[in-house]
Every structure is written in C-alpha cells, then in structure tokens.
Design a protein around this motif. Structure first.
Motif, PDB file in Angstrom:
ATOM      1  N   PRO A 152       2.666 -12.886  -1.077  1.00 35.69           N
ATOM      2  CA  PRO A 152       1.489 -12.014  -1.005  1.00 35.69           C
ATOM      3  C   PRO A 152       1.431 -10.946  -2.089  1.00 35.69           C
ATOM      4  CG  PRO A 152       2.436 -12.345   1.172  1.00 35.69           C
ATOM      5  CD  PRO A 152       3.395 -12.941   0.198  1.00 35.69           C
ATOM      6  N   ASP A 153       2.567 -10.574  -2.658  1.00 36.86           N
ATOM      7  CA  ASP A 153       2.560  -9.565  -3.726  1.00 36.86           C
ATOM      8  C   ASP A 153       2.597 -10.181  -5.121  1.00 36.86           C
ATOM      9  OD1 ASP A 153       5.135 -10.494  -3.789  1.00 36.86           O
ATOM     10  OD2 ASP A 153       6.093  -8.574  -3.326  1.00 36.86           O
ATOM     11  N   SER A 154       2.535 -11.513  -5.211  1.00 40.53           N
ATOM     12  CA  SER A 154       2.543 -12.266  -6.480  1.00 40.53           C
ATOM     13  C   SER A 154       3.884 -12.230  -7.205  1.00 40.53           C
ATOM     14  CB  SER A 154       1.448 -11.760  -7.442  1.00 40.53           C
ATOM     15  OG  SER A 154       0.174 -11.820  -6.864  1.00 40.53           O
ATOM     16  N   ALA A 155       4.902 -11.641  -6.587  1.00 35.62           N
ATOM     17  CA  ALA A 155       6.194 -11.489  -7.265  1.00 35.62           C
ATOM     18  C   ALA A 155       7.058 -12.732  -7.168  1.00 35.62           C
ATOM     19  CB  ALA A 155       6.952 -10.300  -6.687  1.00 35.62           C
ATOM     20  N   LEU A 156       6.770 -13.621  -6.219  1.00 30.37           N
ATOM     21  CA  LEU A 156       7.556 -14.838  -6.028  1.00 30.37           C
ATOM     22  C   LEU A 156       6.634 -16.056  -6.008  1.00 30.37           C
ATOM     23  CD1 LEU A 156       9.921 -13.693  -3.125  1.00 30.37           C
ATOM     24  CD2 LEU A 156      10.517 -13.885  -5.545  1.00 30.37           C
ATOM     25  N   ALA A 215       4.093  -3.174  -1.996  1.00 32.41           N
ATOM     26  CA  ALA A 215       3.027  -2.351  -2.586  1.00 32.41           C
ATOM     27  C   ALA A 215       3.218  -2.192  -4.086  1.00 32.41           C
ATOM     28  CB  ALA A 215       2.998  -0.979  -1.905  1.00 32.41           C
ATOM     29  N   LEU A 216       4.453  -1.963  -4.516  1.00 34.40           N
ATOM     30  CA  LEU A 216       4.719  -1.796  -5.952  1.00 34.40           C
ATOM     31  C   LEU A 216       4.522  -3.098  -6.708  1.00 34.40           C
ATOM     32  CD1 LEU A 216       7.872   0.514  -5.852  1.00 34.40           C
ATOM     33  CD2 LEU A 216       5.633   1.098  -6.794  1.00 34.40           C
ATOM     34  N   ARG A 217       5.013  -4.204  -6.160  1.00 39.17           N
ATOM     35  CA  ARG A 217       4.942  -5.479  -6.870  1.00 39.17           C
ATOM     36  C   ARG A 217       3.525  -6.048  -6.925  1.00 39.17           C
ATOM     37  NH1 ARG A 217       9.149  -8.155  -8.689  1.00 39.17           N
ATOM     38  NH2 ARG A 217       7.451  -8.767 -10.090  1.00 39.17           N
ATOM     39  N   THR A 218       2.636  -5.494  -6.113  1.00 39.12           N
ATOM     40  CA  THR A 218       1.251  -5.938  -6.165  1.00 39.12           C
ATOM     41  C   THR A 218       0.616  -5.620  -7.513  1.00 39.12           C
ATOM     42  OG1 THR A 218       0.988  -5.722  -3.785  1.00 39.12           O
ATOM     43  CG2 THR A 218      -1.028  -5.690  -5.085  1.00 39.12           C
ATOM     44  N   PHE A 219       1.096  -4.538  -8.164  1.00 38.75           N
ATOM     45  CA  PHE A 219       0.500  -4.173  -9.455  1.00 38.75           C
ATOM     46  C   PHE A 219       1.514  -4.039 -10.591  1.00 38.75           C
ATOM     47  CE2 PHE A 219       1.444  -0.166  -7.359  1.00 38.75           C
ATOM     48  CZ  PHE A 219       1.992   0.609  -8.375  1.00 38.75           C
ATOM     49  N   LEU A 220       2.792  -4.268 -10.319  1.00 38.92           N
ATOM     50  CA  LEU A 220       3.803  -4.199 -11.373  1.00 38.92           C
ATOM     51  C   LEU A 220       4.427  -5.574 -11.598  1.00 38.92           C
ATOM     52  CD1 LEU A 220       5.793  -0.906 -10.600  1.00 38.92           C
ATOM     53  CD2 LEU A 220       4.088  -1.276 -12.398  1.00 38.92           C
ATOM     54  N   THR A 221       4.490  -6.012 -12.851  1.00 43.14           N
ATOM     55  CA  THR A 221       5.179  -7.258 -13.179  1.00 43.14           C
ATOM     56  C   THR A 221       6.683  -7.029 -13.173  1.00 43.14           C
ATOM     57  OG1 THR A 221       5.274  -6.889 -15.563  1.00 43.14           O
ATOM     58  CG2 THR A 221       3.235  -7.840 -14.683  1.00 43.14           C
ATOM     59  N   TYR A 258       8.695  -7.449 -15.658  1.00 39.74           N
ATOM     60  CA  TYR A 258       9.056  -6.717 -16.887  1.00 39.74           C
ATOM     61  C   TYR A 258       8.759  -5.230 -16.755  1.00 39.74           C
ATOM     62  CZ  TYR A 258       9.273 -11.399 -18.901  1.00 39.74           C
ATOM     63  OH  TYR A 258       9.576 -12.708 -19.157  1.00 39.74           O
ATOM     64  N   GLN A 259       7.688  -4.865 -16.096  1.00 40.07           N
ATOM     65  CA  GLN A 259       7.362  -3.451 -15.900  1.00 40.07           C
ATOM     66  C   GLN A 259       8.354  -2.779 -14.964  1.00 40.07           C
ATOM     67  OE1 GLN A 259       3.309  -4.140 -14.629  1.00 40.07           O
ATOM     68  NE2 GLN A 259       2.465  -3.378 -16.555  1.00 40.07           N
ATOM     69  N   VAL A 260       8.818  -3.518 -13.940  1.00 41.88           N
ATOM     70  CA  VAL A 260       9.830  -2.966 -13.042  1.00 41.88           C
ATOM     71  C   VAL A 260      11.135  -2.730 -13.793  1.00 41.88           C
ATOM     72  CG1 VAL A 260      11.290  -3.456 -11.048  1.00 41.88           C
ATOM     73  CG2 VAL A 260       8.839  -3.931 -10.945  1.00 41.88           C
ATOM     74  N   LEU A 261      11.531  -3.716 -14.605  1.00 45.25           N
ATOM     75  CA  LEU A 261      12.790  -3.590 -15.342  1.00 45.25           C
ATOM     76  C   LEU A 261      12.758  -2.448 -16.353  1.00 45.25           C
ATOM     77  CD1 LEU A 261      13.579  -7.377 -15.952  1.00 45.25           C
ATOM     78  CD2 LEU A 261      14.595  -5.840 -14.253  1.00 45.25           C
ATOM     79  N   ALA A 262      11.561  -2.043 -16.762  1.00 51.43           N
ATOM     80  CA  ALA A 262      11.441  -0.953 -17.739  1.00 51.43           C
ATOM     81  C   ALA A 262      11.430   0.428 -17.077  1.00 51.43           C
ATOM     82  CB  ALA A 262      10.164  -1.138 -18.559  1.00 51.43           C
ATOM     83  N   LEU A 263      11.390   0.472 -15.752  1.00 51.53           N
ATOM     84  CA  LEU A 263      11.343   1.762 -15.072  1.00 51.53           C
ATOM     85  C   LEU A 263      12.696   2.483 -15.174  1.00 51.53           C
ATOM     86  CD1 LEU A 263       9.480   0.754 -11.770  1.00 51.53           C
ATOM     87  CD2 LEU A 263       8.535   2.026 -13.700  1.00 51.53           C
ATOM     88  N   PRO A 264      12.679   3.813 -15.276  1.00 55.27           N
ATOM     89  CA  PRO A 264      13.932   4.592 -15.337  1.00 55.27           C
ATOM     90  C   PRO A 264      14.497   4.830 -13.933  1.00 55.27           C
ATOM     91  CG  PRO A 264      12.063   6.058 -15.584  1.00 55.27           C
ATOM     92  CD  PRO A 264      11.491   4.674 -15.491  1.00 55.27           C
TER      93      PRO A 264
END
Length: 412
Positions: free
Chosen positions: A256-260, A384-390, A392-398
């Motif tokens: 549902p969050d497009s992450a998998l 909720a986060l993975r609904t709009f973060l790819t 690569y964007q997650v891996l770039a977070l500090p």
C-alpha cells in the motif's frame, strides 16, 4: 487463527461443455470503497454484487446465484441491486475504477470529465475491453486494440481515469478514459470515450498480470517468463527487469505504500522486491503440506496462481495448486495461517481488511476471514513516510542506520 469460510457462491447456470463457454472464475474484484464485488463466474457472465453480502449468505457455507431465462437477476440490498453483465465472451480480467461514487457537492475528477463515478472494466477473450457503469449495469463503451485475450486490468489508484491492460498479444496498453475518440460507423463518425495512450512492448510471452503502484509512479507486469518488468508510469519506459525466479512469473502486487513489490511464480516462490533498487529482500517458499492433500491425488507441484497484499500492508495472501490458501505475515518466512481450497485461481483482499475473496476453476467464489491487526505506531509512521519517499530519499536522510533499515524494510 485459521481462515474461516464465510460463504461460497456458485453459478446457478447449468454447465456447458463447448469451448466457447469456459466456467473458470479467473478474476474477482472489490470496488475501492468496498461497496461492490465483481465476480467473473464463467460462461461469459460477470455478477455485480452489493457488499456486504446478506446475513443469510454469510451465515451459510454455500449459496447459489441463479439466472432465469438468461435475464439479469436483481435483489435489493439497501439502495443497490445485484446485476448480471452479459459480456458475450469469456471474461479474464476485472478492474473497478479508483473513484468512488460522488456525494453531493463533491467535485470528482471522473465525473468532471463526463464519466460515471464508478465503472467496471472487463477484459475479454477476443481482445476487447468492455467498460460498464456499475450503478446501472449498462455497457458504456468498448476499447479495441489488443489482438488476443485481455488477461488483466489495472486502474490508476489516484483517481485519474487511466487504465492499463495486459494481454496474450504480449503487450500492455495504457488507456485514458477521459479522452474522446472518433470511430467510423457507416457513413458517419461516432464519438466514444477512451483513447489509447501507449503500447508497452518488451515481453516475449503472454502477459498474465499488471499492477500499478499506489503512488502511480510504477507499473509491474508479469508474463510467462522468469523475469517481471518494471515500467515508469510517467514516461512509459522500462525501468528494469526483475530477475530471480526459476519459472514463469504469473502474479504481482505492490504494498500500500509502494515501497515493496511481490511477484509469484510457477517455481512455488514469492519474491519480495524493493522496486526502487531492484533488490531482492525476501523469498517465501511454498512447501507442500502433504497431510492436507488427498492421498489419491496426483498433485506434484505448488505452482502459484495469485498473490496480493492486505490493505494495511502487514500480510500477504497466496493461492497455489497444492489446494491451499496461505496467509503470510510480512516479518516472517513461514505462513501464519492456511485454509484448504480446491482449484484456486485468484485472490483479493477486501479494501478495508478482514476478508479475502478467492475464485476457482469451477466458477465458484469463496469468502474467507483474514487476520485483523492493529498496526503498530512504527509501521504507521513507516507507511506514511514511504508513501512519498523513495528508497534513495530515505537512504539520504540524516538519521541512524537502523532507522533507515526499518524504513526500507531491511530488518526482516
């Protein structure tokens, strides 16, 4: 808790044995708002059934739906009535549009372009796609272009009138149902909704399944090949091939969050992928449970037929040729529940959870209980986060590494 069979609906029509009248339930579908259920019951017929079923039907194990004299049978269920759609061809694929019925004052995107607020697309044996208005059961129009069986259909989940079709002609086609096209009819031209936007070519075998990610950025397609293809829904270009199965991939679904992304194959395995990186995260192997099989049977395989995610994204359901419906928890490598079912072909979760519908080769549809779970706050935040973060964007977070691993589903 094992799934409990709530109801089993059987076609009321007598079996016909000519090749033009296949009896299989190749596809079942719930409308996104959960108000309707579509059942391809074989013999070129689709039943549109208001949901929930009547208490009498949910309380018994089997119930027959009969059509008298070929006429549509209707029964009242509140304001909605059951409808019979005579499609004229064997029905392989079903898909409801993603827009629910509009309420007073709503500015629904579909209604704004002149389409009914809820439609059902049916993929047929001759390559046609027939689009029906759900509230009335009327045929709106047909989409022409495929040269062989339309095996699967998928509407864009964001409410836009975009439809993707998968066919045995080895292509996928993208349709915009808000566009009008002119087609010749005798000496005049008639106006019909539905314009073919793109033809996606890349498969060398029949295309069995297509699934659009909930964020509408990706499309996955599965054919009679050992790899699934991942496409961009923005540019309609191939992103990558997902290689890892040892036999034909026949079903796919996004979380549902497009992450998998999960793919199911005749090799008796489900592979869980990160669609953004193409990485294999987990393999779920279907080990036969011989004690559940008839000792006189000659079943030698656990070939998979269908896989789907639960609405909250914590479970998977699979249907295999070893006569079992399996339910898997996202964090575990073994099924958490089994149910015996014969000749299963497809499965679909109810959009609000709690039920699974399965279709069989006999034209039956069965409704099963499914685990109800209260999602943890951690999972809700991740979803909720993975609904709009790819990825690569997650891996770039500090943020700490362990948190990144959790957010990218790498803590299995």
């Amino acid at each position: 808790e094992e799934p409990v069979l709530l109801a089993e609906l059987k076609p009321g029509r007598p079996q016909r044995y000519d090749w033009k009248s296949s009896c299989e339930t190749w596809s079942v579908a719930f409308s996104p708002d959960g108000a309707w259920f579509a059942w391809s019951q074989g013999h070129c017929v689709v039943k549109l059934i208001p949901w929930p079923l009547g208490e009498a039907e949910l309380g018994c194990k089997t119930s027959e739906r009969k059509s008298r004299g070929g006429k549509a049978e209707t029964w009242s269920h509140g304001a909605a009535k059951e409808k019979t759609l005579e499609c004229g061809q064997i029905v392989w694929g079903l898909a409801f549009s993603a827009w629910p019925a509009a309420e007073d004052g709503d500015t629904d995107p579909a209604c704004a372009v002149g389409l009914p607020c809820l439609v059902l697309a049916t993929g047929l044996n001759d390559g046609q796609i027939k689009v029906w208005e759900v509230q009335t059961g009327h045929l709106l129009f047909s989409l022409l272009g495929h040269q062989d069986v339309v095996r699967d259909l998928s509407f864009a989940p964001n409410g836009s009138p975009i439809l993707v079709s998968a066919s045995r002609d080895k292509t996928l086609r993208v349709w915009d149902l808000s566009r009008d096209v002119l087609f010749p009819s005798g000496d005049t031209f008639l106006l019909s909704p539905g314009r073919q936007v793109q033809v996606l070519s890349g498969h060398v075998q029949w295309v069995y399944c297509c699934s659009i990610s909930p964020d509408c950025s990706m499309l996955c397609s599965a054919a009679g090949e050992k790899s699934a293809l991942l496409w961009s829904m923005r540019s309609y270009t191939l992103i990558r091939r997902l290689e890892g199965h040892q036999s034909s991939v026949v079903s796919c679904d996004f979380s549902p969050d497009s992450a998998l992304l999960v793919t199911a194959s005749y090799d008796a395995c489900v592979i869980m992928w990160d669609p953004y990186t193409g990485e294999q995260l987990r393999t779920l192997r279907h080990v036969p449970l011989h004690s559940t099989l008839d000792s006189s049977s000659e079943i030698h395989t656990s070939s998979l037929r269908s896989v789907c995610f639960s609405p909250e994204g914590l479970y998977l359901a699979t249907v295999a040729d070893d006569r079992l419906l399996r339910i898997w928890a996202l964090e575990l490598r073994s099924p958490v529940a089994f149910a015996p079912m014969i000749n299963g072909l497809c499965c679909m979760y109810f959009p609000h959870g709690g039920f699974i519908a399965t279709g069989t080769r006999d034209g039956h549809v069965q409704f099963w209980t499914a685990p109800r779970v209260l999602s943890s706050l951690k999972h809700l935040c991740r979803k909720a986060l993975r609904t709009f973060l790819t990825t690569y964007q997650v891996l770039a977070l500090p943020i700490p590494r362990k948190l990144k691993e959790f957010l990218t589903y790498r803590t299995f």
